[in-house]
Scaffold this motif. Structure first.
Motif, PDB file in Angstrom:
ATOM      1  N   THR A 245      10.070 -13.977  -4.721  1.00  0.00           N
ATOM      2  CA  THR A 245       8.989 -13.735  -3.768  1.00  0.00           C
ATOM      3  C   THR A 245       9.106 -12.349  -3.152  1.00  0.00           C
ATOM      4  OG1 THR A 245       8.774 -16.090  -3.223  1.00  0.00           O
ATOM      5  CG2 THR A 245       7.944 -14.516  -1.598  1.00  0.00           C
ATOM      6  N   ASP A 246      10.316 -11.973  -2.795  1.00  0.00           N
ATOM      7  CA  ASP A 246      10.536 -10.684  -2.133  1.00  0.00           C
ATOM      8  C   ASP A 246      10.353  -9.497  -3.073  1.00  0.00           C
ATOM      9  OD1 ASP A 246      11.115 -11.998   0.226  1.00  0.00           O
ATOM     10  OD2 ASP A 246      13.269 -12.056  -0.159  1.00  0.00           O
ATOM     11  N   ARG A 247      10.317  -9.749  -4.375  1.00  0.00           N
ATOM     12  CA  ARG A 247      10.242  -8.646  -5.338  1.00  0.00           C
ATOM     13  C   ARG A 247       8.816  -8.308  -5.750  1.00  0.00           C
ATOM     14  NH1 ARG A 247      14.457 -10.563  -9.817  1.00  0.00           N
ATOM     15  NH2 ARG A 247      14.027  -8.507 -10.738  1.00  0.00           N
ATOM     16  N   TRP A 248       7.866  -9.222  -5.521  1.00  0.00           N
ATOM     17  CA  TRP A 248       6.487  -8.962  -5.944  1.00  0.00           C
ATOM     18  C   TRP A 248       5.733  -8.187  -4.871  1.00  0.00           C
ATOM     19  CZ3 TRP A 248       5.525  -9.670 -10.847  1.00  0.00           C
ATOM     20  CH2 TRP A 248       6.217 -10.643 -11.557  1.00  0.00           C
ATOM     21  N   VAL A 249       4.943  -7.212  -5.291  1.00  0.00           N
ATOM     22  CA  VAL A 249       4.090  -6.443  -4.383  1.00  0.00           C
ATOM     23  C   VAL A 249       2.680  -6.403  -4.967  1.00  0.00           C
ATOM     24  CG1 VAL A 249       5.945  -5.032  -3.436  1.00  0.00           C
ATOM     25  CG2 VAL A 249       4.746  -4.266  -5.495  1.00  0.00           C
ATOM     26  N   LEU A 250       1.714  -6.242  -4.096  1.00  0.00           N
ATOM     27  CA  LEU A 250       0.328  -6.210  -4.529  1.00  0.00           C
ATOM     28  C   LEU A 250       0.037  -4.933  -5.311  1.00  0.00           C
ATOM     29  CD1 LEU A 250      -2.519  -7.568  -4.364  1.00  0.00           C
ATOM     30  CD2 LEU A 250      -2.936  -6.081  -2.383  1.00  0.00           C
ATOM     31  N   LEU A 251      -0.637  -5.104  -6.433  1.00  0.00           N
ATOM     32  CA  LEU A 251      -1.108  -3.974  -7.225  1.00  0.00           C
ATOM     33  C   LEU A 251      -2.607  -3.760  -7.003  1.00  0.00           C
ATOM     34  CD1 LEU A 251      -0.769  -1.830  -9.467  1.00  0.00           C
ATOM     35  CD2 LEU A 251      -1.120  -3.664 -11.136  1.00  0.00           C
TER      36      LEU A 251
END
Length: 292
Positions: A245-251
């Protein structure tokens, strides 16, 4: 370009005590908000219509059968040239074209755990306008320009109470009454971001039904679980899901707009891992759709 961080700093200091304002400001991220372009604007994205594909590029399909539908494209070169900061490292060349499965009479809508049900193509500049095959939708066309904004996690994102030193699960009443959740602060910050629809590159997502990063992590866990069933491996542990969860960022984020409705006034989100983007790797993108 306006001093958006200066404006948001003033807003936080007007509504929050010094310690809370400092903690909240450490969380904010820049983003490029996408708005309908005027004839005088520099276009950086386009929704709907027909994609421009290089010669020989096959149309993306689900299970090699059902064609995906073209949502739109982000012009990476134009975004970089315009000087907007999306808050995530992106290539400065080419275009990203976004496709999803949209087959209400058969296979349904794209699912984050099914990598075949959505596709993101990193294409060179140019290409030929390509009509969709039978079975794919063509959405209303809209050209978008960008403006610089600041984004922050919403009250349902665990990053916010954690940054403020609050255990929201242990004392939810205190979290509900916290000044960072006050309507006056929320409304003032929302006003600084602008009106709907919320199309966006980078930053914190404008979530409809809770943090999209959590959904991306659980979709990845489902995908791995399905894969593990055939290999005999065990499912991911809860801690591993939290780490993802902490590794995904919005593109990229595409809101419902004009006559185009994603489910019930929903929004489409594409996410990537920060470490992949830092390497220029756009091959490991995940998809989330949320609606009311």
């Amino acid at each position: 370009m306006p001093d958006i961080f200066g404006d948001v700093t003033k807003l936080a200091n007007q509504h929050l005590d010094a310690a809370t304002a400092e903690a909240w400001l450490r969380l904010v991220r820049p983003a490029a908000a996408l708005v309908e372009a005027t004839p005088d604007d520099d276009a950086v994205a386009r929704l709907g219509g027909q994609p421009r594909l290089p010669a020989g590029t096959p149309w993306p399909r689900w299970d090699a059968i059902t064609p995906l539908s073209y949502v739109g494209e982000l012009d990476l070169a134009a975004l970089a040239a315009a000087g907007y900061d999306p808050g995530v490292p992106l290539p400065s060349d080419g275009r990203l074209a976004f496709f999803v499965l949209d087959d209400s009479d058969g296979q349904g809508f794209a699912d984050g755990s099914d990598l075949d049900s959505y596709r993101v193509l990193h294409l060179p500049d140019g290409g030929t306008t390509t009509p969709p095959p039978v079975g794919a939708h063509t959405y209303a066309e809209q050209t978008l320009s960008a403006r610089q904004v600041v984004t922050a996690p919403d009250a349902f994102d665990r990053a916010l109470p954690a940054a403020l030193g609050i255990d929201a699960d242990a004392d939810y009443r205190a979290w509900l009454d916290h000044p960072v959740r006050a309507p006056e602060f929320f409304d003032a910050f929302e006003a600084s971001r602008g009106t709907l629809p919320r199309h966006q590159v980078g930053g914190w997502a404008s979530a409809v039904q809770g943090p999209v990063e959590v959904e991306a992590a659980h979709a990845e866990a489902r995908r791995r679980s399905l894969s593990n069933e055939s290999s005999g491996s065990s499912d991911l542990r809860t801690g591993e899901v939290a780490d993802m969860t902490d590794r995904w960022v919005l593109l990229f984020q595409v809101d419902s707009y004009d006559s185009v409705m994603w489910g019930d006034v929903g929004t489409l989100y594409w996410l990537a891992r920060a470490e992949d983007l830092s390497r220029g790797d756009l091959s490991n993108i995940r998809f989330v759709m949320q609606c009311c």
